[in-house]
Design an enzyme around this catalytic site. Structure first.
Site, PDB file in Angstrom:
ATOM      1  N   GLU A 149     110.120  40.571 131.489  1.00 30.94           N
ATOM      2  CA  GLU A 149     111.088  41.626 131.810  1.00 30.94           C
ATOM      3  C   GLU A 149     112.188  40.960 132.621  1.00 30.94           C
ATOM      4  O   GLU A 149     111.948  40.506 133.739  1.00 30.94           O
ATOM      5  CB  GLU A 149     110.415  42.753 132.583  1.00 30.94           C
ATOM      6  CG  GLU A 149     109.388  43.464 131.723  1.00 30.94           C
ATOM      7  CD  GLU A 149     108.734  44.645 132.402  1.00 30.94           C
ATOM      8  OE1 GLU A 149     109.122  44.982 133.525  1.00 30.94           O
ATOM      9  OE2 GLU A 149     107.832  45.219 131.782  1.00 30.94           O
ATOM     10  N   ASN A 190     112.876  42.493 144.174  1.00 26.92           N
ATOM     11  CA  ASN A 190     113.640  43.741 144.352  1.00 26.92           C
ATOM     12  C   ASN A 190     112.764  44.983 144.526  1.00 26.92           C
ATOM     13  O   ASN A 190     113.079  45.868 145.321  1.00 26.92           O
ATOM     14  CB  ASN A 190     114.659  43.926 143.223  1.00 26.92           C
ATOM     15  CG  ASN A 190     114.019  43.992 141.867  1.00 26.92           C
ATOM     16  OD1 ASN A 190     112.953  43.402 141.638  1.00 26.92           O
ATOM     17  ND2 ASN A 190     114.630  44.697 140.953  1.00 26.92           N
ATOM     18  N   GLU A 228     105.978  46.435 128.027  1.00 29.00           N
ATOM     19  CA  GLU A 228     104.818  46.823 128.811  1.00 29.00           C
ATOM     20  C   GLU A 228     104.881  48.344 128.974  1.00 29.00           C
ATOM     21  O   GLU A 228     105.825  48.988 128.551  1.00 29.00           O
ATOM     22  CB  GLU A 228     104.792  46.077 130.150  1.00 29.00           C
ATOM     23  CG  GLU A 228     104.635  44.570 129.938  1.00 29.00           C
ATOM     24  CD  GLU A 228     104.285  43.762 131.176  1.00 29.00           C
ATOM     25  OE1 GLU A 228     103.669  44.308 132.104  1.00 29.00           O
ATOM     26  OE2 GLU A 228     104.631  42.576 131.217  1.00 29.00           O
ATOM     27  N   CYS A 252     116.803  46.243 138.264  1.00 31.28           N
ATOM     28  CA  CYS A 252     117.235  45.662 136.992  1.00 31.28           C
ATOM     29  C   CYS A 252     117.860  46.718 136.088  1.00 31.28           C
ATOM     30  O   CYS A 252     118.610  46.398 135.184  1.00 31.28           O
ATOM     31  CB  CYS A 252     116.048  45.022 136.299  1.00 31.28           C
ATOM     32  SG  CYS A 252     114.705  46.184 136.040  1.00 31.28           S
TER      33      CYS A 252
HETATM   34  P1  NAD Z   1     113.928  34.971 139.903  1.00 34.46           P
HETATM   35  O1  NAD Z   1     113.862  34.750 138.443  1.00 34.46           O
HETATM   36  O2  NAD Z   1     114.793  34.084 140.709  1.00 34.46           O
HETATM   37  O3  NAD Z   1     112.487  34.864 140.565  1.00 34.46           O
HETATM   38  C1  NAD Z   1     111.432  35.665 140.118  1.00 34.46           C
HETATM   39  C2  NAD Z   1     110.130  34.968 140.388  1.00 34.46           C
HETATM   40  O4  NAD Z   1     110.047  33.799 139.590  1.00 34.46           O
HETATM   41  C3  NAD Z   1     109.939  34.517 141.829  1.00 34.46           C
HETATM   42  O5  NAD Z   1     108.591  34.766 142.185  1.00 34.46           O
HETATM   43  C4  NAD Z   1     110.219  33.030 141.756  1.00 34.46           C
HETATM   44  O6  NAD Z   1     109.592  32.279 142.755  1.00 34.46           O
HETATM   45  C5  NAD Z   1     109.657  32.689 140.388  1.00 34.46           C
HETATM   46  N1  NAD Z   1     110.187  31.477 139.756  1.00 34.46           N
HETATM   47  C6  NAD Z   1     111.448  30.991 139.820  1.00 34.46           C
HETATM   48  N2  NAD Z   1     111.541  29.869 139.072  1.00 34.46           N
HETATM   49  C7  NAD Z   1     110.319  29.644 138.512  1.00 34.46           C
HETATM   50  C8  NAD Z   1     109.791  28.659 137.650  1.00 34.46           C
HETATM   51  N3  NAD Z   1     110.547  27.659 137.183  1.00 34.46           N
HETATM   52  N4  NAD Z   1     108.495  28.753 137.297  1.00 34.46           N
HETATM   53  C9  NAD Z   1     107.721  29.766 137.749  1.00 34.46           C
HETATM   54  N5  NAD Z   1     108.173  30.732 138.581  1.00 34.46           N
HETATM   55  C10 NAD Z   1     109.460  30.675 138.950  1.00 34.46           C
HETATM   56  O7  NAD Z   1     114.333  36.495 140.072  1.00 34.46           O
HETATM   57  P2  NAD Z   1     114.644  37.264 141.422  1.00 34.46           P
HETATM   58  O8  NAD Z   1     115.928  36.728 141.953  1.00 34.46           O
HETATM   59  O9  NAD Z   1     113.426  37.260 142.272  1.00 34.46           O
HETATM   60  O10 NAD Z   1     114.852  38.772 140.910  1.00 34.46           O
HETATM   61  C11 NAD Z   1     116.075  39.261 140.458  1.00 34.46           C
HETATM   62  C12 NAD Z   1     116.156  39.199 138.948  1.00 34.46           C
HETATM   63  O11 NAD Z   1     115.030  39.866 138.386  1.00 34.46           O
HETATM   64  C13 NAD Z   1     117.343  39.913 138.373  1.00 34.46           C
HETATM   65  O12 NAD Z   1     117.868  39.151 137.316  1.00 34.46           O
HETATM   66  C14 NAD Z   1     116.758  41.212 137.814  1.00 34.46           C
HETATM   67  O13 NAD Z   1     117.475  41.807 136.778  1.00 34.46           O
HETATM   68  C15 NAD Z   1     115.437  40.750 137.353  1.00 34.46           C
HETATM   69  N6  NAD Z   1     114.498  41.881 137.234  1.00 34.46           N
HETATM   70  C16 NAD Z   1     114.176  42.348 135.998  1.00 34.46           C
HETATM   71  C17 NAD Z   1     113.336  43.438 135.860  1.00 34.46           C
HETATM   72  C18 NAD Z   1     112.959  44.003 134.521  1.00 34.46           C
HETATM   73  O14 NAD Z   1     112.022  44.801 134.468  1.00 34.46           O
HETATM   74  N7  NAD Z   1     113.626  43.657 133.431  1.00 34.46           N
HETATM   75  C19 NAD Z   1     112.800  44.028 136.985  1.00 34.46           C
HETATM   76  C20 NAD Z   1     113.157  43.533 138.237  1.00 34.46           C
HETATM   77  C21 NAD Z   1     114.006  42.442 138.351  1.00 34.46           C
HETATM   78  C1  6OH Z   2     113.542  46.620 137.733  1.00 37.62           C
HETATM   79  O1  6OH Z   2     114.111  46.269 138.748  1.00 37.62           O
HETATM   80  C2  6OH Z   2     112.762  47.807 137.597  1.00 37.62           C
HETATM   81  C3  6OH Z   2     111.750  47.855 136.746  1.00 37.62           C
HETATM   82  C4  6OH Z   2     110.952  49.016 136.674  1.00 37.62           C
HETATM   83  C5  6OH Z   2     109.769  49.054 136.030  1.00 37.62           C
HETATM   84  O2  6OH Z   2     109.227  47.999 135.464  1.00 37.62           O
HETATM   85  C6  6OH Z   2     109.026  50.275 135.960  1.00 37.62           C
HETATM   86  O3  6OH Z   2     107.924  50.246 135.452  1.00 37.62           O
HETATM   87  O4  6OH Z   2     109.515  51.322 136.408  1.00 37.62           O
END
Ligand code: NAD
Ligand code: 6OH
Length: 504
Positions: free
Chosen positions: A270, A171, A483, A304
């Site tokens: 995260e 994202n 972090e 997120c």
């Molecule tokens: P995802 O969990 O599907 O994938 C994230 C990464 O993990 C990708 O690089 C993927 O290839 C890898 N991955 C998937 N399965 C794996 C495994 N079994 N072992 C190792 N790596 C693996 O997430 P996404 O769809 O790319 O992103 C969207 C999600 O991310 C949403 O749930 C969003 O809320 C979350 N997000 C959280 C934050 C935060 O800071 N809390 C920030 C951005 C996105």
């Molecule tokens: C999630 O989609 C956004 C996360 C943002 C950060 O981790 C940041 O440092 O602003």
């Protein structure tokens, strides 16, 4: 040799049909392999590049190179030298600003205006922030006196954790990747990074910047590929990886934690969110609609931190719903490459299916679709893309899956409330706990409500206003650890306490 393989981010060959090939970056070299996958632009589903997929052998080579780098010249680099290098990396990102913007926009479908304002500047800022911090970070020291008269000086030194595996989502690809790489390098680690398979381009450009800035071989490695049963899983389960930092879905976090358990690797997660916004009747109405509008729709709702649950004091409920409807309907949806586009596509047509399935369920469950709920029609190649209308729902019970599950699209559900207590209870009634926002001009209430939020960060009269020194992370299913600032330095380093007897 493949004629396409001319650079990390892949020069095109002489033929019109050959796509760019994005390479892995291992031990200071771009490397390719036998397997490739497509890099798709979700604005029209066109292919922008092919990507070389790293199998288990290449992941092993990357981890081995990282381990070797920790024993090489990198180990002798002091803080000032590492910080200077990180400044060069930040400068290198800025020198290729437009390329990063184009890469980020083509991979995600996000508007170039957004990538120019948020993603790419933050990518550079992350390196400068952690370079500055590591130069000024203090260490603990205690003068110790024991009851039996001994005296000692205890002081702590910071050492790298070792090889850090970094797994990031699609994202905010560059922003989130550099948010981890920068502190890891500041602390003297060597990293192996796996960006999302959906967004390989900006990470590949970053590898070029790293190489050109003079990052020693093996300190920064990049492997492309998928998650489960692929590159991501190989990386997190590799026995020579010492720590794993991950941003992505909560379910993936759980799988990664399992993979890290046998080696007792430390983890920083995260994860997802279902973030509440609480709007009181005394809020600054114009500012609330403008800023919370961003908080719902920015990056097509794929942050997120986006608010997907909005609780509005009943006295202004009808006004708020119609003002937010107006805001949603006035957002300019368009080609990500056009400067005035405010809303681009979702990341993929597969993700759009997930988002649309929630719109369907909302209808079946009796929701009022205030606006949106479908797919815009353009009459051009964008109809092959992953666009969705900004959508506002009302009328669902709090137990609805549309109110409990993270949808990760440009959508919110708005619920009225009658008392502060009721709003706090509804906002906290979730398994997630990443972020909240409160909109009020009553200062005492703002402080009182903010303290009650079960989240990692609460914004008052603002959203996504970031200070990189502050703790960042979530509670419950939204993450493990924090972090940001010193919290990052503490995750990416081992503290070695040294106790020196001084007398007695
Ligand atoms: P995802 O969990 O599907 O994938 C994230 C990464 O993990 C990708 O690089 C993927 O290839 C890898 N991955 C998937 N399965 C794996 C495994 N079994 N072992 C190792 N790596 C693996 O997430 P996404 O769809 O790319 O992103 C969207 C999600 O991310 C949403 O749930 C969003 O809320 C979350 N997000 C959280 C934050 C935060 O800071 N809390 C920030 C951005 C996105
Ligand atoms: C999630 O989609 C956004 C996360 C943002 C950060 O981790 C940041 O440092 O602003």
């Amino acid at each position: 040799m493949d004629t396409r393989l001319m650079a990390g981010s892949g020069a095109t060959s002489g033929t019109a049909t050959a796509p760019k090939l994005l390479g892995n970056f291992v031990d200071g070299q771009f490397v390719y392999g036998n397997r490739e996958f497509d890099d798709i632009n979700p604005a029209d589903s066109s292919r922008t590049a092919r990507v070389a997929e790293a199998g288990p052998e290449l992941v092993d080579q990357a981890v081995t190179a990282a381990r070797r780098a920790l024993r090489g010249e990198w180990a002798s680099w002091g803080v000032r030298q590492r910080a200077a290098l990180m400044y060069k990396v930040a400068d290198g990102i800025e020198a290729r600003f437009d390329e990063f913007v184009q890469a980020e926009s083509a991979d995600t479908g996000k508007p170039v205006a957004l990538a120019s304002r948020l993603d790419v500047p933050r990518g550079a800022a992350n390196f400068r922030a952690f370079a500055d911090l590591i130069k000024t970070a203090g260490l603990e020291a205690f003068e110790t006196e024991t009851p039996d008269g001994k005296q000692a000086l205890n002081y702590t030194v910071r050492k790298p954790v070792g090889v850090v595996g970094i797994i990031t989502p699609w994202n905010l690809p560059l922003l989130l990747l550099t948010w981890k790489v920068a502190p890891a390098l500041a602390c003297g680690n060597a990293v192996v990074v796996k960006p999302s398979e959906e967004t390989p381009a900006s990470a590949t450009l970053l590898a070029e910047v790293m190489r050109d800035a003079g990052v020693p071989s093996g300190v920064f490695n990049l492997v492309h590929g998928f998650g489960e049963g692929s590159t991501g899983e190989y990386l997190v389960s590799h026995t020579e990886v010492d720590a794993v930092t991950f941003t992505g879905e909560s379910r993936t976090g759980s799988a990664i934690m399992k993979a890290c358990a046998p080696g007792l690797k430390s983890v920083s997660f995260e994860l997802g969110g279902k973030n509440p916004a609480i709007v009181f009747a005394d809020c600054d109405r114009e500012q609330t609609i403008a800023e919370l509008g961003d908080g719902i729709f920015l990056n097509t709702g794929q942050v997120c931190l986006c608010a997907e649950r909005v609780y509005v004091e009943r006295a202004i409920f009808d006004w708020f719903v119609s003002a937010m409807k107006y805001k949603a309907e006035s957002l300019k949806i368009g080609w990500p490459t056009e400067r005035d586009t405010q809303l681009g596509s979702l990341i993929s047509t597969a993700h759009r299916e997930k988002v649309l399935s929630y719109f369907r369920m909302a209808k079946e469950q009796g929701a009022t679709i205030v606006t949106g709920g479908g797919v815009p029609s353009f009459g051009d190649a964008r109809d092959n893309g992953a666009y969705v209308q900004p959508t506002i729902l009302t009328g669902l019970p709090e137990s609805s899956c549309c109110v409990t599950d993270e949808i990760f699209g440009p959508v919110c559900h708005i619920t009225p409330f009658d008392s502060e207590q009721e709003a706090v209870a509804m906002a906290n009634d979730t398994k997630y706990g990443l972020a909240a926002s409160i909109w009020t001009n009553d200062l005492k209430r703002a402080h009182r409500v903010a303290r009650q939020m079960n989240v990692g960060i609460t914004w008052v009269n603002c959203w996504f206003l970031r200070d990189l020194r502050t703790p960042f992370g979530g509670v419950g299913r939204s993450g493990i650890g924090r972090e940001g600032g010193m919290h990052s330095l503490n995750f990416y380093s081992e503290l070695n306490n040294i106790c020196v007897r001084t007398s007695g």
